[in-house]
Design a protein around this motif. Structure first.
Motif, PDB file in Angstrom:
ATOM      1  N   LEU A  51       0.839  -1.193   0.000  1.00 47.27           N
ATOM      2  CA  LEU A  51       0.000   0.000   0.000  1.00 47.27           C
ATOM      3  C   LEU A  51       0.876   1.247   0.000  1.00 47.27           C
ATOM      4  O   LEU A  51       1.733   1.417   0.856  1.00 47.27           O
ATOM      5  CB  LEU A  51      -0.916   0.000   1.229  1.00 47.27           C
ATOM      6  N   VAL A  52       0.658   2.111  -0.977  1.00 48.25           N
ATOM      7  CA  VAL A  52       1.394   3.358  -1.110  1.00 48.25           C
ATOM      8  C   VAL A  52       0.569   4.516  -0.558  1.00 48.25           C
ATOM      9  O   VAL A  52       1.089   5.423   0.087  1.00 48.25           O
ATOM     10  CB  VAL A  52       1.748   3.619  -2.595  1.00 48.25           C
ATOM     11  N   TYR A  53      -0.740   4.478  -0.802  1.00 50.98           N
ATOM     12  CA  TYR A  53      -1.621   5.569  -0.385  1.00 50.98           C
ATOM     13  C   TYR A  53      -3.048   5.054  -0.294  1.00 50.98           C
ATOM     14  O   TYR A  53      -3.454   4.200  -1.081  1.00 50.98           O
ATOM     15  CB  TYR A  53      -1.554   6.716  -1.404  1.00 50.98           C
ATOM     16  N   ALA A  54      -3.794   5.583   0.660  1.00 53.68           N
ATOM     17  CA  ALA A  54      -5.215   5.261   0.779  1.00 53.68           C
ATOM     18  C   ALA A  54      -5.956   6.512   1.235  1.00 53.68           C
ATOM     19  O   ALA A  54      -5.394   7.346   1.957  1.00 53.68           O
ATOM     20  CB  ALA A  54      -5.439   4.125   1.772  1.00 53.68           C
ATOM     21  N   GLU A  55      -7.172   6.626   0.792  1.00 60.20           N
ATOM     22  CA  GLU A  55      -7.988   7.790   1.131  1.00 60.20           C
ATOM     23  C   GLU A  55      -9.454   7.388   1.117  1.00 60.20           C
ATOM     24  O   GLU A  55      -9.876   6.586   0.293  1.00 60.20           O
ATOM     25  CB  GLU A  55      -7.749   8.888   0.085  1.00 60.20           C
ATOM     26  N   ALA A  56     -10.223   7.960   2.031  1.00 52.29           N
ATOM     27  CA  ALA A  56     -11.667   7.759   2.061  1.00 52.29           C
ATOM     28  C   ALA A  56     -12.297   8.999   2.672  1.00 52.29           C
ATOM     29  O   ALA A  56     -11.694   9.636   3.541  1.00 52.29           O
ATOM     30  CB  ALA A  56     -12.041   6.525   2.879  1.00 52.29           C
ATOM     31  N   SER A  57     -13.490   9.320   2.207  1.00 51.80           N
ATOM     32  CA  SER A  57     -14.146  10.514   2.733  1.00 51.80           C
ATOM     33  C   SER A  57     -15.645  10.456   2.501  1.00 51.80           C
ATOM     34  O   SER A  57     -16.100   9.966   1.462  1.00 51.80           O
ATOM     35  CB  SER A  57     -13.574  11.765   2.048  1.00 51.80           C
ATOM     36  N   MET A  58     -16.380  10.974   3.462  1.00 49.94           N
ATOM     37  CA  MET A  58     -17.811  11.193   3.294  1.00 49.94           C
ATOM     38  C   MET A  58     -17.954  12.404   2.381  1.00 49.94           C
ATOM     39  O   MET A  58     -17.207  13.376   2.521  1.00 49.94           O
ATOM     40  CB  MET A  58     -18.483  11.473   4.637  1.00 49.94           C
ATOM     41  N   ILE A  59     -18.905  12.374   1.453  1.00 55.36           N
ATOM     42  CA  ILE A  59     -19.065  13.492   0.532  1.00 55.36           C
ATOM     43  C   ILE A  59     -20.476  14.071   0.529  1.00 55.36           C
ATOM     44  O   ILE A  59     -20.858  14.790  -0.384  1.00 55.36           O
ATOM     45  CB  ILE A  59     -18.626  13.104  -0.889  1.00 55.36           C
ATOM     46  N   GLY A  60     -21.247  13.764   1.545  1.00 58.12           N
ATOM     47  CA  GLY A  60     -22.583  14.342   1.658  1.00 58.12           C
ATOM     48  C   GLY A  60     -23.618  13.604   0.825  1.00 58.12           C
ATOM     49  O   GLY A  60     -23.442  12.447   0.451  1.00 58.12           O
ATOM     50  N   ILE A  61     -24.683  14.297   0.533  1.00 55.60           N
ATOM     51  CA  ILE A  61     -25.795  13.711  -0.211  1.00 55.60           C
ATOM     52  C   ILE A  61     -25.427  13.665  -1.693  1.00 55.60           C
ATOM     53  O   ILE A  61     -25.319  14.704  -2.352  1.00 55.60           O
ATOM     54  CB  ILE A  61     -27.091  14.532  -0.016  1.00 55.60           C
ATOM     55  N   ARG A  62     -25.203  12.474  -2.199  1.00 58.26           N
ATOM     56  CA  ARG A  62     -24.811  12.249  -3.587  1.00 58.26           C
ATOM     57  C   ARG A  62     -25.400  10.914  -4.043  1.00 58.26           C
ATOM     58  O   ARG A  62     -25.887  10.128  -3.249  1.00 58.26           O
ATOM     59  CB  ARG A  62     -23.282  12.160  -3.735  1.00 58.26           C
ATOM     60  N   THR A  63     -25.286  10.648  -5.345  1.00 53.16           N
ATOM     61  CA  THR A  63     -25.676   9.338  -5.871  1.00 53.16           C
ATOM     62  C   THR A  63     -24.447   8.425  -5.858  1.00 53.16           C
ATOM     63  O   THR A  63     -23.317   8.900  -5.728  1.00 53.16           O
ATOM     64  CB  THR A  63     -26.191   9.444  -7.323  1.00 53.16           C
ATOM     65  N   ASN A  64     -24.685   7.136  -6.035  1.00 48.50           N
ATOM     66  CA  ASN A  64     -23.551   6.206  -6.074  1.00 48.50           C
ATOM     67  C   ASN A  64     -22.648   6.493  -7.270  1.00 48.50           C
ATOM     68  O   ASN A  64     -21.432   6.369  -7.181  1.00 48.50           O
ATOM     69  CB  ASN A  64     -24.029   4.754  -6.086  1.00 48.50           C
ATOM     70  N   MET A  65     -23.212   6.934  -8.395  1.00 47.74           N
ATOM     71  CA  MET A  65     -22.396   7.244  -9.568  1.00 47.74           C
ATOM     72  C   MET A  65     -21.518   8.472  -9.320  1.00 47.74           C
ATOM     73  O   MET A  65     -20.362   8.508  -9.737  1.00 47.74           O
ATOM     74  CB  MET A  65     -23.276   7.456 -10.801  1.00 47.74           C
ATOM     75  N   GLU A  66     -22.041   9.466  -8.616  1.00 45.66           N
ATOM     76  CA  GLU A  66     -21.227  10.622  -8.258  1.00 45.66           C
ATOM     77  C   GLU A  66     -20.089  10.203  -7.325  1.00 45.66           C
ATOM     78  O   GLU A  66     -18.962  10.679  -7.457  1.00 45.66           O
ATOM     79  CB  GLU A  66     -22.074  11.696  -7.582  1.00 45.66           C
ATOM     80  N   ALA A  67     -20.379   9.319  -6.384  1.00 47.34           N
ATOM     81  CA  ALA A  67     -19.351   8.848  -5.453  1.00 47.34           C
ATOM     82  C   ALA A  67     -18.267   8.063  -6.191  1.00 47.34           C
ATOM     83  O   ALA A  67     -17.074   8.232  -5.932  1.00 47.34           O
ATOM     84  CB  ALA A  67     -19.982   8.002  -4.349  1.00 47.34           C
ATOM     85  N   GLU A  68     -18.667   7.194  -7.119  1.00 42.20           N
ATOM     86  CA  GLU A  68     -17.695   6.435  -7.918  1.00 42.20           C
ATOM     87  C   GLU A  68     -16.807   7.379  -8.726  1.00 42.20           C
ATOM     88  O   GLU A  68     -15.589   7.219  -8.780  1.00 42.20           O
ATOM     89  CB  GLU A  68     -18.413   5.486  -8.886  1.00 42.20           C
ATOM     90  N   THR A  69     -17.432   8.369  -9.333  1.00 43.22           N
ATOM     91  CA  THR A  69     -16.691   9.321 -10.156  1.00 43.22           C
ATOM     92  C   THR A  69     -15.742  10.157  -9.304  1.00 43.22           C
ATOM     93  O   THR A  69     -14.604  10.417  -9.702  1.00 43.22           O
ATOM     94  CB  THR A  69     -17.677  10.228 -10.921  1.00 43.22           C
ATOM     95  N   LYS A  70     -16.186  10.567  -8.121  1.00 37.64           N
ATOM     96  CA  LYS A  70     -15.335  11.330  -7.209  1.00 37.64           C
ATOM     97  C   LYS A  70     -14.104  10.513  -6.818  1.00 37.64           C
ATOM     98  O   LYS A  70     -12.996  11.044  -6.751  1.00 37.64           O
ATOM     99  CB  LYS A  70     -16.133  11.717  -5.967  1.00 37.64           C
ATOM    100  N   ALA A  71     -14.281   9.228  -6.579  1.00 34.24           N
ATOM    101  CA  ALA A  71     -13.149   8.361  -6.217  1.00 34.24           C
ATOM    102  C   ALA A  71     -12.114   8.334  -7.333  1.00 34.24           C
ATOM    103  O   ALA A  71     -10.905   8.460  -7.081  1.00 34.24           O
ATOM    104  CB  ALA A  71     -13.640   6.945  -5.911  1.00 34.24           C
ATOM    105  N   ILE A  72     -12.559   8.201  -8.570  1.00 37.41           N
ATOM    106  CA  ILE A  72     -11.632   8.160  -9.696  1.00 37.41           C
ATOM    107  C   ILE A  72     -10.957   9.519  -9.883  1.00 37.41           C
ATOM    108  O   ILE A  72      -9.748   9.594 -10.109  1.00 37.41           O
ATOM    109  CB  ILE A  72     -12.358   7.712 -10.979  1.00 37.41           C
ATOM    110  N   LEU A  73     -11.709  10.582  -9.751  1.00 39.71           N
ATOM    111  CA  LEU A  73     -11.139  11.925  -9.873  1.00 39.71           C
ATOM    112  C   LEU A  73     -10.076  12.172  -8.810  1.00 39.71           C
ATOM    113  O   LEU A  73      -8.985  12.666  -9.105  1.00 39.71           O
ATOM    114  CB  LEU A  73     -12.244  12.974  -9.776  1.00 39.71           C
ATOM    115  N   ARG A  74     -10.345  11.796  -7.577  1.00 40.12           N
ATOM    116  CA  ARG A  74      -9.356  11.959  -6.497  1.00 40.12           C
ATOM    117  C   ARG A  74      -8.119  11.099  -6.767  1.00 40.12           C
ATOM    118  O   ARG A  74      -7.002  11.513  -6.508  1.00 40.12           O
ATOM    119  CB  ARG A  74      -9.970  11.597  -5.143  1.00 40.12           C
ATOM    120  N   ALA A  75      -8.321   9.895  -7.290  1.00 36.30           N
ATOM    121  CA  ALA A  75      -7.187   9.019  -7.622  1.00 36.30           C
ATOM    122  C   ALA A  75      -6.319   9.656  -8.699  1.00 36.30           C
ATOM    123  O   ALA A  75      -5.088   9.671  -8.584  1.00 36.30           O
ATOM    124  CB  ALA A  75      -7.702   7.657  -8.085  1.00 36.30           C
ATOM    125  N   LEU A  76      -6.942  10.191  -9.739  1.00 36.38           N
ATOM    126  CA  LEU A  76      -6.180  10.843 -10.803  1.00 36.38           C
ATOM    127  C   LEU A  76      -5.424  12.055 -10.286  1.00 36.38           C
ATOM    128  O   LEU A  76      -4.263  12.274 -10.648  1.00 36.38           O
ATOM    129  CB  LEU A  76      -7.120  11.251 -11.947  1.00 36.38           C
TER     130      LEU A  76
END
Length: 115
Positions: A51-76
């Protein structure tokens, strides 16, 4: 519906190490309902599986697709800011993966997202 038998499809999924000199980033986003309280997470591992890096965060009221997209955006963004250029990003969202590969239409304005 009497006599109805759904067809079940399955396949085994196994995490594989990235190639020598490469990194792998796994992402996930979740929402209890759509929309509802949501969370995203990501982890980056090297070619040894460390493991090099890990991150997790609550992002409020969103859809699962928004949450998935946010994860990829943060990774990039993490990879870009740490000069990680040879990375494979894996998501468990078929919908988001197909949108990234331009196989499905993206339902929001792409110009909002800057990496």
């Amino acid at each position: 519906m009497k006599g109805y038998r759904p067809k079940l499809h399955w396949h085994a999924v196994c995490w594989e190490l990235p190639h020598q000199g490469c990194m792998k980033c796994n992402t996930n986003g979740a929402s209890r309902e759509n929309p509802r309280e949501s969370i995203y997470s990501l982890c980056v591992k090297n070619h040894d599986g460390d493991l090099v890096y890990a991150e997790a965060s609550m992002i409020g009221i969103r859809t699962n697709m928004e949450a998935e997209t946010k994860a990829i955006l943060r990774a990039l963004r993490y990879c870009k800011s740490n000069n990680i250029n040879n990375v494979r990003i894996e998501t468990n969202s078929l919908v988001v993966a197909k949108m990234i590969r331009h196989e499905w239409q993206i339902p929001w304005n792409q110009k909002r997202f800057k990496i």
